[in-house]
Design an enzyme around this catalytic site. Structure first.
Site, mmCIF file in Angstrom:
data_model
loop_
_atom_site.group_PDB
_atom_site.id
_atom_site.type_symbol
_atom_site.label_atom_id
_atom_site.label_comp_id
_atom_site.label_asym_id
_atom_site.label_seq_id
_atom_site.Cartn_x
_atom_site.Cartn_y
_atom_site.Cartn_z
ATOM 1 N N LYS A 77 -7.682 14.305 4.488
ATOM 2 C CA LYS A 77 -6.830 13.358 4.464
ATOM 3 C C LYS A 77 -5.883 13.466 5.531
ATOM 4 O O LYS A 77 -5.508 14.375 6.221
ATOM 5 C CB LYS A 77 -6.033 12.934 2.995
ATOM 6 C CG LYS A 77 -5.421 14.249 2.539
ATOM 7 C CD LYS A 77 -4.669 14.215 1.390
ATOM 8 C CE LYS A 77 -5.816 14.243 0.106
ATOM 9 N NZ LYS A 77 -5.752 12.875 -0.685
ATOM 10 N N ARG A 78 -5.233 12.248 5.804
ATOM 11 C CA ARG A 78 -4.102 12.366 6.960
ATOM 12 C C ARG A 78 -2.964 13.495 6.502
ATOM 13 O O ARG A 78 -2.895 13.876 5.495
ATOM 14 C CB ARG A 78 -2.999 11.271 6.955
ATOM 15 C CG ARG A 78 -4.025 9.957 7.225
ATOM 16 C CD ARG A 78 -4.138 9.722 8.855
ATOM 17 N NE ARG A 78 -2.895 9.633 9.374
ATOM 18 C CZ ARG A 78 -2.942 9.477 10.805
ATOM 19 N NH1 ARG A 78 -4.078 9.243 11.411
ATOM 20 N NH2 ARG A 78 -1.697 9.381 11.484
ATOM 21 N N HIS B 193 0.762 -1.335 0.141
ATOM 22 C CA HIS B 193 0.024 -0.034 0.073
ATOM 23 C C HIS B 193 0.625 1.291 0.018
ATOM 24 O O HIS B 193 0.080 2.348 0.149
ATOM 25 C CB HIS B 193 -1.026 0.121 1.253
ATOM 26 C CG HIS B 193 -1.938 -0.911 1.069
ATOM 27 N ND1 HIS B 193 -3.269 -0.811 0.747
ATOM 28 C CD2 HIS B 193 -1.960 -2.130 1.588
ATOM 29 C CE1 HIS B 193 -4.052 -1.990 0.866
ATOM 30 N NE2 HIS B 193 -3.159 -2.981 1.335
ATOM 31 N N THR C 136 -8.083 6.767 -1.726
ATOM 32 C CA THR C 136 -9.467 6.466 -2.163
ATOM 33 C C THR C 136 -10.436 7.683 -1.774
ATOM 34 O O THR C 136 -11.587 7.643 -2.393
ATOM 35 C CB THR C 136 -9.697 5.379 -1.197
ATOM 36 O OG1 THR C 136 -9.118 5.655 0.193
ATOM 37 C CG2 THR C 136 -9.122 4.013 -1.670
HETATM 38 P P1 AMP Z 1 -6.713 9.848 0.986
HETATM 39 O O1 AMP Z 1 -5.254 10.465 1.155
HETATM 40 O O2 AMP Z 1 -7.238 11.154 0.523
HETATM 41 O O3 AMP Z 1 -7.075 8.846 -0.296
HETATM 42 O O4 AMP Z 1 -7.359 9.157 2.211
HETATM 43 C C1 AMP Z 1 -7.383 7.881 2.411
HETATM 44 C C2 AMP Z 1 -8.611 7.640 2.852
HETATM 45 O O5 AMP Z 1 -8.688 7.747 4.020
HETATM 46 C C3 AMP Z 1 -9.831 8.573 2.353
HETATM 47 O O6 AMP Z 1 -10.812 7.526 1.983
HETATM 48 C C4 AMP Z 1 -9.841 9.296 3.443
HETATM 49 O O7 AMP Z 1 -11.486 10.041 3.417
HETATM 50 C C5 AMP Z 1 -9.614 8.610 4.693
HETATM 51 N N1 AMP Z 1 -9.083 9.205 5.626
HETATM 52 C C6 AMP Z 1 -7.992 9.610 6.046
HETATM 53 N N2 AMP Z 1 -8.140 10.315 7.192
HETATM 54 C C7 AMP Z 1 -9.198 9.889 7.879
HETATM 55 C C8 AMP Z 1 -9.383 9.988 9.065
HETATM 56 N N3 AMP Z 1 -8.838 10.548 10.145
HETATM 57 N N4 AMP Z 1 -10.841 9.297 9.502
HETATM 58 C C9 AMP Z 1 -11.612 8.883 8.427
HETATM 59 N N5 AMP Z 1 -11.049 8.573 7.188
HETATM 60 C C10 AMP Z 1 -9.967 9.076 6.783
HETATM 61 C C1 H2P Z 2 -2.496 4.099 2.032
HETATM 62 C C2 H2P Z 2 -2.009 4.801 0.922
HETATM 63 C C3 H2P Z 2 -2.999 5.197 -0.157
HETATM 64 C C4 H2P Z 2 -3.895 4.090 -0.458
HETATM 65 C C5 H2P Z 2 -4.444 3.432 0.814
HETATM 66 C C6 H2P Z 2 -5.128 2.286 0.656
HETATM 67 C C7 H2P Z 2 -1.248 3.669 2.920
HETATM 68 O O1 H2P Z 2 -3.172 4.907 2.954
HETATM 69 O O2 H2P Z 2 -1.001 5.986 1.222
HETATM 70 O O3 H2P Z 2 -2.291 5.800 -1.063
HETATM 71 O O4 H2P Z 2 -4.882 4.565 -1.259
HETATM 72 O O5 H2P Z 2 -3.376 3.044 1.646
HETATM 73 O O6 H2P Z 2 -4.514 1.377 -0.491
HETATM 74 P P1 H2P Z 2 -3.161 6.439 3.142
HETATM 75 O O7 H2P Z 2 -4.559 7.233 2.326
HETATM 76 O O8 H2P Z 2 -3.797 6.601 4.625
HETATM 77 O O9 H2P Z 2 -1.979 7.051 3.023
#
Ligand code: AMP
Ligand code: H2P
Length: 808
Positions: A534-535, A343, A642
């Site tokens: 996102k994080r 991932h 995502t």
């Molecule tokens: P992204 O980096 O935008 O793809 O974020 C990854 C996924 O994690 C997305 O679906 C975000 O909505 C979700 N996400 C990131 N941080 C959080 C959080 N603190 N609580 C819930 N969902 C999160």
């Molecule tokens: C991680 C990756 C994303 C990926 C997700 C699920 C670790 O999560 O960085 O690019 O979509 O896994 O495969 P995050 O979104 O928390 O950074």
């Protein structure tokens, strides 16, 4: 010879004489069955799988970021309208009730994608199980205090959890520590400490197909004899208190995203979930037609045909030896049974466990790993004689000041398939991160682009949009998202354009009201909602977003009478508690907000809001209200993303780099309908060769220079002018993610966004095209591909017969 009457028969005679009415018998039977079915969740479906005996899919993950369950259950069971009506008639408000439920925050972010996968696996009728840890404390709650992030423990089980059912009857021992005895009658791992793994099951309903799968999460329990071996008076109390040591294993989720910390407790968690799960899988296998209950005679030949384990994450070590199998046989079965999904490519996220930790915690496993490594390197050496450098690069054991086991290498060697989570990511794995392994076994490498479940991420969170879609193309799209393509016929349909724009406006109003109520901030619902949730991580480049906001601020200040497309920028996300730079970024966002939001010259043309405590239930509110989705990582760093998909499906346009799944999203929607900017992976590679010099951009671009000078001089931190010096220093001198290199292109692209936003109709047309082409990003597609191409099972889309009325 007549036998004595059993107690039951005696009681029966009494009851026949009238002490218990016959009606009671049938009532009791009904209640018994009801209890069995509904309270104990001894589901008919489980029996269905036992009868059919399909290949089982085991999805192991340290994170299942499930969020709330109530509404999702109603949606999937098709009960939502009835429940709304029933509660209404009782004088209750369903939405209010829903808000009371705690999020199950058992994940950090995107790695929580397994939650979507569970929904899809149940919807596709796969005999699939999610296996993980029942953390007593999930991801921390984020409070903002004085602009800084403060963490609070997430005591989510405080009021109990109505969705789970403990299964003490399936408790399993997991061994740690001890030592290895190579005696005359074989090798033994002895004098271990035992921790019990107590499973809790949560039902996972498929979408209207009468299928309910199981997510089984393990909780750690100290055995009764824990530390009681040689207690004396006084030692007893201490021994009971020490039970916590064992039970700490499932106490708390590590809140590190994309970062390997190397803590022993984390290693314990990983081994705990794997060891308990494997034993559970083997128990289930043995009780199937193919296994026999007698371990000595059990044939494991059929194991890989009946079992597929897909450990997710950058994690998972595994125990391989079954003492009744030779190592060779066990290893062959392991490889056929396991598949590994990667991932992330960030090197600091990949696990490399120090040998000394493994040596104490899992001495026998370390021996086996050495043995696997020896056999593996022998094969490599035979293939590439003399190539010692290659042996060193591929070894499972890394030499160095601290010797370590490279877990990703172990996962590759121990799996029959390895995949990345978006096309570009899978290519990068083959070309760089796992290049040697790809050259050795190219057939193992695959791609499975991530997806999200349209049940939670459209039907549940955006009923208005789901409804206007259904009015045009029916409801089939909910379980087959490719049907959204039919909306392309409505791109120029005035009525549809109006409906889609109206739903968005309603969602924006609703979210504005929510912000006002919960966060006491007032925003302009007619402004462009520009959202990055996102994080908080340097590679995701929230800082680039900040530079844009300050640039807009400076532009308005410079020419206050110019027309300006009003924007509300919202950023949300948690920072890992030990990640200094991420915490500084949060402080910067709130500091910019303090200046920008209170400047009378700016008015409601520009606002910067930090969305406190971003979590699944907040995502469900903000994503449907977004106009613009920010997906601006440095090309080559975001494996997939995502969040990007959730926004696309909910009618936001994306501004993004050619990174992760953005690439495929733009391909589906057409590049004209996507705001793409910045360096491609090749450009980044090129720049790495030449060297990236931030100062060149700073010197050349006056607006950028102004922004950075403001940060350095304390414009946004008047009371502490030095506050952001670490950020400036990083950006100027050691920015791994090259923020300045994309600054100009980003600002320019944002101008295009604003220009298009002025024309609601043209904007909405692009929104419709994006929604219509988002079908690929359903996790149903992802799971169907995993099923066929890696797991070796066929999705059934099969609707099993509805269960008999369990009250009968
Ligand atoms: P992204 O980096 O935008 O793809 O974020 C990854 C996924 O994690 C997305 O679906 C975000 O909505 C979700 N996400 C990131 N941080 C959080 C959080 N603190 N609580 C819930 N969902 C999160
Ligand atoms: C991680 C990756 C994303 C990926 C997700 C699920 C670790 O999560 O960085 O690019 O979509 O896994 O495969 P995050 O979104 O928390 O950074």
């Amino acid at each position: 010879m007549s036998r004595p009457l059993s107690d039951y028969e005696k009681r029966k005679q009494i009851s026949v004489r009238g002490l218990a009415g016959v009606e009671n018998v049938s009532d009791l039977k009904k209640n018994f069955n009801r209890h069995l079915h509904f309270t104990l969740v001894k589901d008919r479906n489980v029996q269905y799988y036992y009868e059919k005996d399909p290949k089982r899919i085991y999805y192991l993950s340290l994170e299942f970021y499930m969020g709330r369950t109530l509404q999702n259950t109603m949606v999937n069971l098709g009960l939502q309208n009835a429940c709304d009506e029933a509660t209404y008639q009782l004088g209750l408000d369903m939405e209010e009730l829903q808000e009371i439920e705690e999020d199950a925050g058992l994940g950090n972010g995107g790695l929580g994608a397994p939650a979507c996968f569970l929904d899809s696996m149940a919807t596709l009728g796969l005999a699939a199980y999610g296996y993980g840890i029942r953390y007593e404390f999930g991801i921390f709650n984020q409070k903002i205090s004085g602009g800084w992030q403060v963490e609070e423990a997430d005591d989510w089980l405080r009021y109990g959890n109505p969705w789970e059912k403990a299964r003490p009857e399936y408790m399993i021992p997991v061994h740690f520590y001890g030592h290895v005895d190579h005696g005359p009658d074989g090798t033994k791992w002895i004098d271990t400490q035992v921790v019990l793994a107590l499973p809790y099951d949560t039902p996972v309903p498929g979408y209207r197909n009468n299928t309910v799968n199981t997510m089984r999460l393990w909780s750690a329990r100290a055995p009764n004899e824990f530390n009681l071996k040689d207690f004396n008076v006084g030692g007893y109390i201490q021994a009971v208190l020490d039970r916590n040591l064992a039970e700490n294993i499932s106490r708390v989720l590590y809140p590190n995203d994309n970062f390997f910390e190397g803590k022993e407790l984390r290693l314990k968690q990983e081994y705990f979930v794997v060891a308990a799960t494997l034993q559970d899988i083997i128990r289930r296998f043995k009780s199937s037609k193919f296994g026999s209950r007698d371990p000595v005679r059990t044939s494991f030949d059929a194991f890989p045909d009946k079992v597929l384990a897909s450990p997710t994450g950058v994690t998972v070590g595994r125990g391989v030896s079954q003492h009744w199998l030779s190592l060779c046989q066990a290893w062959e079965i392991t490889v056929k049974t396991c598949a590994y999904t990667n991932h992330t490519v960030l090197p600091e996220a990949l696990e490399r466990w120090p040998i000394h930790l493994l040596e104490t915690l899992l001495p026998r496993h370390l021996e086996i790993i050495y043995e696997i490594n020896q056999r593996f390197l022998d094969v490599i050496y035979a293939m590439f004689p003399g190539d010692h450098d290659r042996l060193r690069r591929m070894s499972l054991v890394e030499e160095g000041s601290i010797k370590r086991i490279n877990m990703a290498h172990l996962c590759i060697v121990g799996s029959h398939a390895v995949n990345g989570v978006a096309r570009i990511h899978s290519d990068i794995l083959k070309k760089t991160v796992f290049k040697d392994f790809y050259e050795f076994e190219p057939h193992k490498f695959q791609n499975k682009t991530n997806g999200i479940t349209p049940r939670r991420w459209l039907v549940l969170c955006n009923p208005g949009l789901a409804e206007v879609i259904a009015e045009r193309i029916g409801e089939e799209y909910i379980s087959d998202l490719d049907h959204l393509k039919k909306l392309l016929a409505f791109v120029n349909d005035e009525g549809f354009i109006r409906d889609v724009a109206k739903v968005k406006q309603e969602n924006k109003l609703k979210f504005s009201a929510y912000l006002e109520k919960e966060y006491k901030v007032k925003i302009n619902p007619n402004s462009l909602f520009d959202v990055q949730v996102k994080r908080i991580h340097e590679y995701k480049r929230q800082l680039l977003n900040c530079l844009h906001v300050i640039t807009l601020y400076n532009r308005i200040k410079r020419e206050p009478n110019q027309h300006f497309v009003p924007r509300t920028i919202m950023i949300g996300g948690k920072a890992a508690p030990g990640y200094h730079m991420a915490k500084m970024i949060i402080k910067l966002i709130t500091a910019i907000g303090d200046i920008v939001n209170n400047d009378p010259v700016i008015g409601d043309r520009l606002k910067m809001i930090f969305l406190e405590n971003y979590r699944v239930s907040l995502a469900e509110k903000v994503i449907p209200a977004a106009d613009l989705s920010e997906q601006i990582s440095t090309a080559g760093t975001e494996a997939s993303g995502t969040g990007n998909m959730k926004f696309m499906l909910n009618g936001a346009l994306t501004i993004g780099t050619m990174d992760g799944a953005n690439v495929e999203m733009a391909e589906e929607a057409g590049e004209d309908n996507f705001f793409i900017f910045g360096m491609r992976v090749e450009d980044v590679e090129e720049m790495d060769k030449k060297g990236y010099c931030a100062k060149d951009y700073y010197d050349r671009i006056p607006e950028l220079k102004q922004v950075i000078d403001q940060l350095s001089s304390g414009y946004f931190s008047p009371k502490q002018p030095q506050l952001f010096k670490d950020i400036v220093n990083m950006l100027m001198n050691h920015d791994r993610f090259k923020v300045f290199a994309d600054y100009e292109a980003y600002i320019k692209c944002q101008e295009d966004v604003s220009a298009l936003y002025k024309n609601t109709k043209e904007w909405t047309k692009k929104v419709i095209i994006n929604i219509a082409t988002s079908g690929k990003f359903s996790s149903d597609r992802t799971i169907a591909q995993y099923a066929r191409e890696i797991w070796g099972v066929e999705p059934t889309h099969h609707k099993i017969p509805a269960p008999d009325d369990p009250r009968e």
